[in-house]
Scaffold this motif. Structure first.
Motif, short mmCIF file in Angstrom:
data_model
loop_
_atom_site.label_atom_id
_atom_site.label_comp_id
_atom_site.label_asym_id
_atom_site.label_seq_id
_atom_site.Cartn_x
_atom_site.Cartn_y
_atom_site.Cartn_z
N CYS A 137 -7.16 7.01 1.80
CA CYS A 137 -7.91 6.22 2.81
C CYS A 137 -9.37 5.85 2.25
N ALA A 195 -8.66 3.11 -0.15
CA ALA A 195 -8.10 1.93 0.51
C ALA A 195 -9.32 1.21 1.02
N VAL A 222 -8.22 -2.80 1.57
CA VAL A 222 -6.87 -3.17 1.68
C VAL A 222 -6.41 -1.80 2.86
N GLU A 223 -5.14 -2.16 3.19
CA GLU A 223 -4.40 -1.13 4.20
C GLU A 223 -3.90 -0.13 3.42
N VAL A 224 -3.88 1.21 3.91
CA VAL A 224 -3.63 2.34 2.96
C VAL A 224 -2.04 2.13 2.69
N LEU A 268 -1.68 0.07 -0.27
CA LEU A 268 -2.30 0.46 -1.40
C LEU A 268 -1.15 1.63 -1.97
N GLU A 269 -0.73 2.20 -1.03
CA GLU A 269 0.22 3.39 -1.42
C GLU A 269 1.53 2.69 -2.32
#
Length: 81
Positions: free
Chosen positions: A17, A20, A25-27, A30-31
């Motif tokens: 979190c 990100a 960026v959104e989690v 990113l994941e």
């Protein structure tokens, strides 16, 4: 992707979190990107998807180094008696 590798390299664990938000960026995206970097071998780590934490794998190398150093010291002590 190079920025992600450089961001993670000094850490043993990183909160996805926070990472990100640092990259804006959104989690989830990113994941997925980190998972691709792990599979390609660019990042030696594993992802805890439930806790949203990225854990480095080089911690085991550190432990192995300490074990090897201890064994070397014990062998030295044994040889000098």
């Amino acid at each position: 992707s190079k920025a992600l590798v450089q961001y993670f390299s000094p850490f043993v664990a990183v909160d996805l979190c926070r990472m990100a938000s640092a990259f804006n960026v959104e989690v989830d995206s990113l994941e997925k990107e980190i998972a691709a970097l792990i599979m390609s071998g660019c990042i030696p780590a594993r992802i805890d998807s439930q806790a949203k934490v990225l854990h480095a794998r080089h911690a085991d190398q550190r432990n192995a180094t300490f074990v090897k150093a201890l064994a070397t010291g014990e062998a030295y002590m044994r040889d000098t008696k």
